[in-house]
Write a protein that holds these residues in place. Structure first.
Motif, PDB file in Angstrom:
ATOM      1  N   VAL A  59     -13.891 -10.380  41.814  1.00 59.30           N
ATOM      2  CA  VAL A  59     -14.776 -10.770  43.050  1.00 59.30           C
ATOM      3  C   VAL A  59     -14.927  -9.308  43.739  1.00 59.30           C
ATOM      4  O   VAL A  59     -14.269  -8.595  44.453  1.00 59.30           O
ATOM      5  N   ALA A  60     -16.390  -8.700  43.410  1.00 60.71           N
ATOM      6  CA  ALA A  60     -16.551  -7.273  43.837  1.00 60.71           C
ATOM      7  C   ALA A  60     -17.018  -7.097  44.993  1.00 60.71           C
ATOM      8  O   ALA A  60     -17.892  -7.864  45.616  1.00 60.71           O
ATOM      9  N   SER A  61     -16.769  -6.008  45.520  1.00 57.96           N
ATOM     10  CA  SER A  61     -17.407  -5.420  46.794  1.00 57.96           C
ATOM     11  C   SER A  61     -18.857  -5.195  46.594  1.00 57.96           C
ATOM     12  O   SER A  61     -19.167  -4.748  45.350  1.00 57.96           O
ATOM     13  N   THR A  62     -19.558  -5.331  47.528  1.00 55.49           N
ATOM     14  CA  THR A  62     -21.071  -4.675  47.475  1.00 55.49           C
ATOM     15  C   THR A  62     -20.974  -3.275  47.389  1.00 55.49           C
ATOM     16  O   THR A  62     -22.182  -2.709  46.899  1.00 55.49           O
ATOM     17  N   THR A  63     -19.942  -2.581  47.522  1.00 56.45           N
ATOM     18  CA  THR A  63     -19.956  -1.003  47.333  1.00 56.45           C
ATOM     19  C   THR A  63     -19.804  -0.614  45.707  1.00 56.45           C
ATOM     20  O   THR A  63     -19.871   0.447  45.215  1.00 56.45           O
ATOM     21  N   VAL A  64     -19.397  -1.840  45.011  1.00 59.32           N
ATOM     22  CA  VAL A  64     -19.135  -1.428  43.438  1.00 59.32           C
ATOM     23  C   VAL A  64     -20.599  -1.068  42.784  1.00 59.32           C
ATOM     24  O   VAL A  64     -21.520  -1.706  42.946  1.00 59.32           O
ATOM     25  N   ASP A  65     -20.572   0.210  42.143  1.00 57.78           N
ATOM     26  CA  ASP A  65     -21.810   0.677  41.519  1.00 57.78           C
ATOM     27  C   ASP A  65     -22.020   0.121  40.227  1.00 57.78           C
ATOM     28  O   ASP A  65     -21.071  -0.476  39.508  1.00 57.78           O
ATOM     29  N   ALA A  66     -23.329   0.373  39.543  1.00 57.61           N
ATOM     30  CA  ALA A  66     -23.438  -0.214  38.423  1.00 57.61           C
ATOM     31  C   ALA A  66     -22.677   0.562  37.081  1.00 57.61           C
ATOM     32  O   ALA A  66     -22.239  -0.214  36.243  1.00 57.61           O
ATOM     33  N   THR A  67     -22.173   1.558  37.565  1.00 54.50           N
ATOM     34  CA  THR A  67     -21.486   2.252  36.485  1.00 54.50           C
ATOM     35  C   THR A  67     -19.954   1.586  36.339  1.00 54.50           C
ATOM     36  O   THR A  67     -19.541   1.122  35.172  1.00 54.50           O
ATOM     37  N   MET A  68     -19.550   1.269  37.482  1.00 59.18           N
ATOM     38  CA  MET A  68     -18.394   0.509  37.540  1.00 59.18           C
ATOM     39  C   MET A  68     -18.342  -0.801  37.053  1.00 59.18           C
ATOM     40  O   MET A  68     -17.598  -1.286  36.102  1.00 59.18           O
ATOM     41  N   ARG A  69     -19.332  -1.480  37.302  1.00 64.67           N
ATOM     42  CA  ARG A  69     -19.580  -2.807  37.029  1.00 64.67           C
ATOM     43  C   ARG A  69     -19.758  -2.985  35.663  1.00 64.67           C
ATOM     44  O   ARG A  69     -19.254  -4.080  34.875  1.00 64.67           O
ATOM     45  N   ALA A  70     -20.539  -1.959  34.699  1.00 63.09           N
ATOM     46  CA  ALA A  70     -20.506  -1.861  33.506  1.00 63.09           C
ATOM     47  C   ALA A  70     -19.237  -1.699  32.798  1.00 63.09           C
ATOM     48  O   ALA A  70     -18.825  -2.475  31.466  1.00 63.09           O
ATOM     49  N   GLN A  71     -18.287  -0.899  33.027  1.00 67.31           N
ATOM     50  CA  GLN A  71     -17.256  -0.589  32.597  1.00 67.31           C
ATOM     51  C   GLN A  71     -16.351  -2.002  32.556  1.00 67.31           C
ATOM     52  O   GLN A  71     -15.451  -2.381  31.532  1.00 67.31           O
ATOM     53  N   LEU A  72     -16.397  -2.869  33.611  1.00 74.59           N
ATOM     54  CA  LEU A  72     -15.508  -4.007  33.854  1.00 74.59           C
ATOM     55  C   LEU A  72     -16.146  -4.959  32.917  1.00 74.59           C
ATOM     56  O   LEU A  72     -15.270  -5.722  32.077  1.00 74.59           O
ATOM     57  N   GLU A  73     -17.472  -4.974  32.558  1.00 71.45           N
ATOM     58  CA  GLU A  73     -17.947  -6.026  31.899  1.00 71.45           C
ATOM     59  C   GLU A  73     -17.577  -5.746  30.349  1.00 71.45           C
ATOM     60  O   GLU A  73     -17.212  -6.576  29.637  1.00 71.45           O
ATOM     61  N   VAL A  74     -17.696  -4.410  29.934  1.00 73.02           N
ATOM     62  CA  VAL A  74     -17.479  -4.141  28.646  1.00 73.02           C
ATOM     63  C   VAL A  74     -15.900  -4.401  28.361  1.00 73.02           C
ATOM     64  O   VAL A  74     -15.561  -4.778  27.222  1.00 73.02           O
ATOM     65  N   LEU A  75     -14.954  -4.248  29.466  1.00 79.75           N
ATOM     66  CA  LEU A  75     -13.615  -4.574  29.250  1.00 79.75           C
ATOM     67  C   LEU A  75     -13.424  -6.097  28.876  1.00 79.75           C
ATOM     68  O   LEU A  75     -12.180  -6.357  29.024  1.00 79.75           O
ATOM     69  N   GLY A  76     -14.337  -6.762  29.273  1.00 74.10           N
ATOM     70  CA  GLY A  76     -14.318  -8.209  29.222  1.00 74.10           C
ATOM     71  C   GLY A  76     -13.969  -9.093  30.746  1.00 74.10           C
ATOM     72  O   GLY A  76     -13.817 -10.165  30.618  1.00 74.10           O
ATOM     73  N   ALA A  77     -13.980  -8.277  31.606  1.00 72.34           N
ATOM     74  CA  ALA A  77     -13.870  -8.894  32.968  1.00 72.34           C
ATOM     75  C   ALA A  77     -15.302  -9.577  33.391  1.00 72.34           C
ATOM     76  O   ALA A  77     -16.245  -8.939  32.786  1.00 72.34           O
ATOM     77  N   THR A  78     -15.043 -10.742  34.000  1.00 70.89           N
ATOM     78  CA  THR A  78     -16.143 -11.374  34.365  1.00 70.89           C
ATOM     79  C   THR A  78     -16.106 -10.935  36.239  1.00 70.89           C
ATOM     80  O   THR A  78     -15.311 -10.668  36.717  1.00 70.89           O
ATOM     81  N   VAL A  79     -17.521 -10.704  36.687  1.00 76.45           N
ATOM     82  CA  VAL A  79     -17.579  -9.991  37.994  1.00 76.45           C
ATOM     83  C   VAL A  79     -18.505 -10.951  38.819  1.00 76.45           C
ATOM     84  O   VAL A  79     -19.776 -11.190  38.562  1.00 76.45           O
ATOM     85  N   ASP A  80     -18.208 -11.297  39.875  1.00 78.01           N
ATOM     86  CA  ASP A  80     -18.823 -11.936  41.163  1.00 78.01           C
ATOM     87  C   ASP A  80     -19.098 -10.579  41.989  1.00 78.01           C
ATOM     88  O   ASP A  80     -17.959 -10.372  42.654  1.00 78.01           O
ATOM     89  N   GLN A  81     -20.323 -10.248  42.345  1.00 79.43           N
ATOM     90  CA  GLN A  81     -20.222  -9.384  43.276  1.00 79.43           C
ATOM     91  C   GLN A  81     -21.072  -9.950  44.721  1.00 79.43           C
ATOM     92  O   GLN A  81     -21.980 -10.541  44.468  1.00 79.43           O
TER      93      GLN A  81
END
Length: 367
Positions: free
Chosen positions: A93-115
């Motif tokens: 569950v990501a802060s609004t401050t998480v940028d696109a680069t960080m989110r892309a890394q998380l998703e490629v690693l297999g994490a699901t993200v709610d921002q």
């Protein structure tokens, strides 16, 4: 092809089994006679790896299970990598401050993200994230909430760092200098060093750093519009902060932390984050007043997240030698831009006390 001379030393270079082992390894750099920087790519790998290993060993989680937590970025990446290593699923569950680069890394690693949606208030952002995590747990009771802010299991990974620091600086009286954040790094490291130091006759002091606007050490009545508070302080209470461990607390505004970051790059070619800059500034001041102790600065991450807001403005940075704090004896005397107080193991201020419903039984781990 030239042959190696028998006199040529053969180096023992480790080959790691997973990237987390390489990422967590600190580089120790002497900045002055009694100031040493422990520089990391991301220090929170210790917290995430230590917590996940402990939970697996205790049977609190099992391979294939989903671990969920709230994060403003760095812990999310560390947790996603720990899950990648140990065959676990990860939901952030990501802060609004998480940028696109960080989110892309998380998703490629297999994490699901709610921002979370954009917010002008860090408190609102943090409260939204915690509320969303609780909703997820209601719908999916098989998820395990990591509670990086409250579960003491996050202290355990820093025992390994303490062993490395003790080996790098054998027998020296130490002052650990670092931003408080969740409390796990400074708390876990200092407790382990103090336990080890008792057998060696070494003393270990702890100097914590806070931004103005953080509830953790009572500065919530102030506002610093430029401050990047996440990861350094908090607008909500954190159970992993053990206030009784801290000997001294410094409060800095954004411009002072920026001065420390820019000076660290300019003088030592170290490109590090805002928390490291704040610790660098504070350690220099502390070291000048206590020259017989070694001051260990925690350099939690690199400077890439701060390229625009800090380093692109380097011409605005103040000369650190011209900066000094105002000494105070009570929180009622606290004022920006830089204050220092001998905390001397005081308990948490009233607004920093954690509600009991957040301190579940597993939060006793690592205490």
């Amino acid at each position: 092809m030239p042959q190696l001379s028998p006199a040529t030393p053969r180096l023992s270079v480790p080959v790691h089994d997973h990237i987390t082992d390489a990422m967590k390894a600190p580089a120790f750099l002497r900045l002055s006679e009694n100031v040493v920087l422990a520089r990391f790519e991301t220090m929170k790998v210790y917290a995430a790896l230590g917590a996940v290993r402990e939970l697996l060993e205790r049977g609190r989680v099992v391979p294939g299970q989903t671990l969920v937590d709230s994060s403003s970025g760095i812990y999310a990446l560390a947790l996603a990598m720990a899950c990648h290593r140990y065959g676990l699923r990860c939901h952030i569950v990501a802060s609004t401050t998480v940028d696109a680069t960080m989110r892309a890394q998380l998703e490629v690693l297999g994490a699901t993200v709610d921002q979370m949606p954009p917010s002008q208030s860090l408190r609102l952002d943090q409260e939204r994230r915690v509320r969303h995590v609780r909703q997820l747990l209601d719908a999916r009771p098989d998820f395990h909430w990591m509670r990086q802010y409250h579960d003491g299991v996050h202290h355990t990974g820093y025992r390994e760092l303490a062993a490395l620091a003790a080996a790098a600086l054998p027998g020296e009286d130490l002052t650990v200098v670092g931003t408080v954040g969740t409390g796990a790094s400074t708390g876990g490291l200092t407790r382990a060093l103090r336990a080890d130091g008792r057998s060696e006759g070494r003393t270990v002091r702890l100097v914590g750093i806070q931004p103005f606007g953080s509830v953790t050490f009572g500065s919530e009545g102030f506002s610093d519009p430029d401050a990047i508070i996440a990861g350094i302080g908090s607008s909500i209470p954190f159970g992993n902060v053990r206030h009784e461990l801290y000997d001294t607390v410094h409060w800095l505004d954004f411009r002072h932390a920026m001065a420390g970051s820019v000076a660290l790059l300019r003088r030592h070619a170290v490109f590090a984050g805002l928390s490291t800059g704040a610790a660098h500034l504070v350690a220099a001041w502390e070291a000048a007043r206590d020259p017989h102790r070694t001051h260990l600065v925690l350099g939690a991450d690199t400077g890439h997240r701060y390229a625009e807001r800090v380093f692109a403005r380097h011409t605005e940075a103040s000369d650190p030698s011209a900066l000094k704090p105002e000494r105070i004896d009570e929180l009622s005397e606290l004022r920006p831009p830089w204050a220092v107080m001998e905390w001397a193991g005081r308990p948490a201020p009233p607004n920093a006390v954690v509600p009991s419903d957040l301190l579940a039984p597993e939060s006793e781990a690592g205490r």
